[in-house]
Design a protein around this motif. Structure first.
Motif, PDB file in Angstrom:
ATOM      1  N   VAL A   1       3.657   3.876 -46.780  1.00 27.90           N
ATOM      2  CA  VAL A   1       2.784   4.509 -45.784  1.00 27.90           C
ATOM      3  C   VAL A   1       1.286   5.094 -46.259  1.00 27.90           C
ATOM      4  CG1 VAL A   1       4.654   5.037 -43.991  1.00 27.90           C
ATOM      5  CG2 VAL A   1       4.026   6.562 -46.001  1.00 27.90           C
ATOM      6  N   ASN A   2       1.442   4.706 -47.667  1.00 32.43           N
ATOM      7  CA  ASN A   2       0.207   5.285 -48.522  1.00 32.43           C
ATOM      8  C   ASN A   2      -1.000   4.304 -48.397  1.00 32.43           C
ATOM      9  OD1 ASN A   2      -1.348   7.002 -49.769  1.00 32.43           O
ATOM     10  ND2 ASN A   2      -0.750   6.605 -51.750  1.00 32.43           N
ATOM     11  N   PHE A   3      -1.290   3.975 -47.113  1.00 32.95           N
ATOM     12  CA  PHE A   3      -2.466   3.173 -46.812  1.00 32.95           C
ATOM     13  C   PHE A   3      -3.231   3.350 -45.578  1.00 32.95           C
ATOM     14  CE2 PHE A   3       1.021   1.110 -44.880  1.00 32.95           C
ATOM     15  CZ  PHE A   3       0.356   0.679 -43.385  1.00 32.95           C
ATOM     16  N   GLU A   4      -4.533   2.828 -45.386  1.00 38.52           N
ATOM     17  CA  GLU A   4      -5.347   3.136 -44.378  1.00 38.52           C
ATOM     18  C   GLU A   4      -5.946   1.956 -43.840  1.00 38.52           C
ATOM     19  OE1 GLU A   4      -9.641   5.553 -43.787  1.00 38.52           O
ATOM     20  OE2 GLU A   4      -7.714   6.534 -44.833  1.00 38.52           O
ATOM     21  N   LEU A   5      -5.958   1.709 -42.502  1.00 39.62           N
ATOM     22  CA  LEU A   5      -6.626   0.444 -42.103  1.00 39.62           C
ATOM     23  C   LEU A   5      -7.801   1.018 -41.212  1.00 39.62           C
ATOM     24  CD1 LEU A   5      -3.589  -1.342 -40.391  1.00 39.62           C
ATOM     25  CD2 LEU A   5      -4.574  -1.875 -42.297  1.00 39.62           C
ATOM     26  N   ASN A   6      -8.892   0.259 -41.398  1.00 41.05           N
ATOM     27  CA  ASN A   6     -10.188   0.398 -40.444  1.00 41.05           C
ATOM     28  C   ASN A   6     -10.602  -0.893 -39.812  1.00 41.05           C
ATOM     29  OD1 ASN A   6     -10.565   3.391 -41.109  1.00 41.05           O
ATOM     30  ND2 ASN A   6     -10.860   2.588 -43.371  1.00 41.05           N
ATOM     31  N   LEU A   7     -11.460  -0.414 -38.504  1.00 41.84           N
ATOM     32  CA  LEU A   7     -11.761  -1.728 -37.924  1.00 41.84           C
ATOM     33  C   LEU A   7     -13.607  -1.182 -38.004  1.00 41.84           C
ATOM     34  CD1 LEU A   7      -9.536  -2.351 -35.166  1.00 41.84           C
ATOM     35  CD2 LEU A   7     -10.005  -3.639 -37.016  1.00 41.84           C
ATOM     36  N   THR A   8     -14.341  -2.136 -37.798  1.00 40.73           N
ATOM     37  CA  THR A   8     -15.620  -2.007 -37.770  1.00 40.73           C
ATOM     38  C   THR A   8     -16.297  -1.199 -36.590  1.00 40.73           C
ATOM     39  OG1 THR A   8     -16.079  -3.931 -38.754  1.00 40.73           O
ATOM     40  CG2 THR A   8     -17.814  -3.258 -37.749  1.00 40.73           C
ATOM     41  N   THR A   9     -17.112  -0.351 -36.835  1.00 40.91           N
ATOM     42  CA  THR A   9     -17.769   0.573 -35.505  1.00 40.91           C
ATOM     43  C   THR A   9     -18.204  -0.573 -34.585  1.00 40.91           C
ATOM     44  OG1 THR A   9     -18.050   2.305 -37.228  1.00 40.91           O
ATOM     45  CG2 THR A   9     -19.304   2.500 -35.050  1.00 40.91           C
ATOM     46  N   PRO A  10     -17.783  -0.026 -33.363  1.00 37.44           N
ATOM     47  CA  PRO A  10     -18.286  -1.068 -32.377  1.00 37.44           C
ATOM     48  C   PRO A  10     -19.886  -1.205 -31.873  1.00 37.44           C
ATOM     49  CG  PRO A  10     -17.049   0.537 -31.175  1.00 37.44           C
ATOM     50  CD  PRO A  10     -17.033   0.866 -32.772  1.00 37.44           C
ATOM     51  N   SER A  11     -20.476  -0.238 -32.484  1.00 33.54           N
ATOM     52  CA  SER A  11     -21.834  -0.068 -32.156  1.00 33.54           C
ATOM     53  C   SER A  11     -22.748   0.762 -33.063  1.00 33.54           C
ATOM     54  CB  SER A  11     -22.230   0.673 -30.622  1.00 33.54           C
ATOM     55  OG  SER A  11     -23.383   1.304 -30.506  1.00 33.54           O
ATOM     56  N   ILE A  12     -23.864   0.310 -33.527  1.00 33.04           N
ATOM     57  CA  ILE A  12     -24.754   1.260 -34.457  1.00 33.04           C
ATOM     58  C   ILE A  12     -25.291   2.571 -33.842  1.00 33.04           C
ATOM     59  CG2 ILE A  12     -26.956   1.111 -35.929  1.00 33.04           C
ATOM     60  CD1 ILE A  12     -26.250  -1.847 -36.414  1.00 33.04           C
ATOM     61  N   ILE A  13     -25.772   2.105 -32.483  1.00 36.15           N
ATOM     62  CA  ILE A  13     -26.308   3.386 -31.691  1.00 36.15           C
ATOM     63  C   ILE A  13     -25.238   4.475 -31.449  1.00 36.15           C
ATOM     64  CG2 ILE A  13     -27.362   3.782 -29.547  1.00 36.15           C
ATOM     65  CD1 ILE A  13     -28.317   0.996 -29.473  1.00 36.15           C
ATOM     66  N   TYR A  14     -24.107   4.101 -31.260  1.00 35.45           N
ATOM     67  CA  TYR A  14     -22.666   5.055 -30.976  1.00 35.45           C
ATOM     68  C   TYR A  14     -22.638   5.806 -32.173  1.00 35.45           C
ATOM     69  CZ  TYR A  14     -18.208   6.567 -29.644  1.00 35.45           C
ATOM     70  OH  TYR A  14     -17.134   7.196 -29.263  1.00 35.45           O
ATOM     71  N   ASP A  15     -22.570   5.045 -33.406  1.00 33.33           N
ATOM     72  CA  ASP A  15     -22.581   5.630 -34.743  1.00 33.33           C
ATOM     73  C   ASP A  15     -23.552   6.709 -34.877  1.00 33.33           C
ATOM     74  OD1 ASP A  15     -20.320   5.291 -36.519  1.00 33.33           O
ATOM     75  OD2 ASP A  15     -21.252   4.095 -37.863  1.00 33.33           O
ATOM     76  N   GLN A  16     -24.707   6.203 -34.716  1.00 32.61           N
ATOM     77  CA  GLN A  16     -26.102   7.084 -34.994  1.00 32.61           C
ATOM     78  C   GLN A  16     -25.963   8.379 -34.334  1.00 32.61           C
ATOM     79  OE1 GLN A  16     -29.093   4.419 -34.149  1.00 32.61           O
ATOM     80  NE2 GLN A  16     -29.235   3.685 -36.457  1.00 32.61           N
ATOM     81  N   GLU A  17     -25.499   8.257 -32.964  1.00 32.20           N
ATOM     82  CA  GLU A  17     -25.201   9.306 -32.101  1.00 32.20           C
ATOM     83  C   GLU A  17     -24.246  10.494 -32.580  1.00 32.20           C
ATOM     84  OE1 GLU A  17     -22.908   9.234 -28.373  1.00 32.20           O
ATOM     85  OE2 GLU A  17     -24.869   9.505 -27.293  1.00 32.20           O
ATOM     86  N   ARG A  18     -22.950   9.949 -33.200  1.00 32.27           N
ATOM     87  CA  ARG A  18     -21.948  10.629 -33.688  1.00 32.27           C
ATOM     88  C   ARG A  18     -22.396  11.427 -34.821  1.00 32.27           C
ATOM     89  NH1 ARG A  18     -16.662   7.047 -33.292  1.00 32.27           N
ATOM     90  NH2 ARG A  18     -17.631   6.192 -35.233  1.00 32.27           N
ATOM     91  N   VAL A  19     -23.095  10.768 -35.976  1.00 31.53           N
ATOM     92  CA  VAL A  19     -23.558  11.334 -36.716  1.00 31.53           C
ATOM     93  C   VAL A  19     -24.776  12.443 -36.553  1.00 31.53           C
ATOM     94  CG1 VAL A  19     -24.896  10.932 -39.244  1.00 31.53           C
ATOM     95  CG2 VAL A  19     -23.311   9.252 -38.635  1.00 31.53           C
TER      96      VAL A  19
END
Length: 104
Positions: free
Chosen positions: A76-94
């Motif tokens: 169980v010592n692993f992590e999965l990630n998917l690409t952020t669906p939107s740069i604009i959304y990412d910038q808003e969160r940051v």
């Protein structure tokens, strides 16, 4: 006829939740800010779906690792990630996180 196709297209758009301008239909676009808003809303929808997909992929990965002989923490010592669906959304969160950090 044509009305049937338009009806099916409208139903499909509603089911997919993809903003019409993203697929080349210019209906209901009043400017850049509206498109950015659509992008953020759509990104939230995609993110919800990604959370479900990630959960299922994690289960599949655990089963796969188990069949390969892994156990205990290794399983169980692993992590999965998917690409952020939107740069604009990412910038808003940051930007939101920065505001919260500055408020502390």
């Amino acid at each position: 006829g044509t009305q049937d196709i338009e009806y099916l297209k409208a139903k499909m758009m509603a089911a997919l939740k993809i903003p019409k301008p993203f697929l080349g239909y210019e209906e209901g676009v009043e400017g850049k800010s509206t498109l950015a808003g659509m992008d953020i809303r759509f990104a939230r929808t995609v993110e919800r779906i990604q959370r479900i997909v990630l959960s299922e992929l994690y289960k599949i990965a655990v089963v796969h690792l188990y069949t390969q002989g892994y156990d205990g923490d290794d399983l169980v010592n692993f992590e999965l990630n998917l690409t952020t669906p939107s740069i604009i959304y990412d910038q808003e969160r940051v930007a939101l996180m920065k505001e919260k950090m500055e408020a502390i």
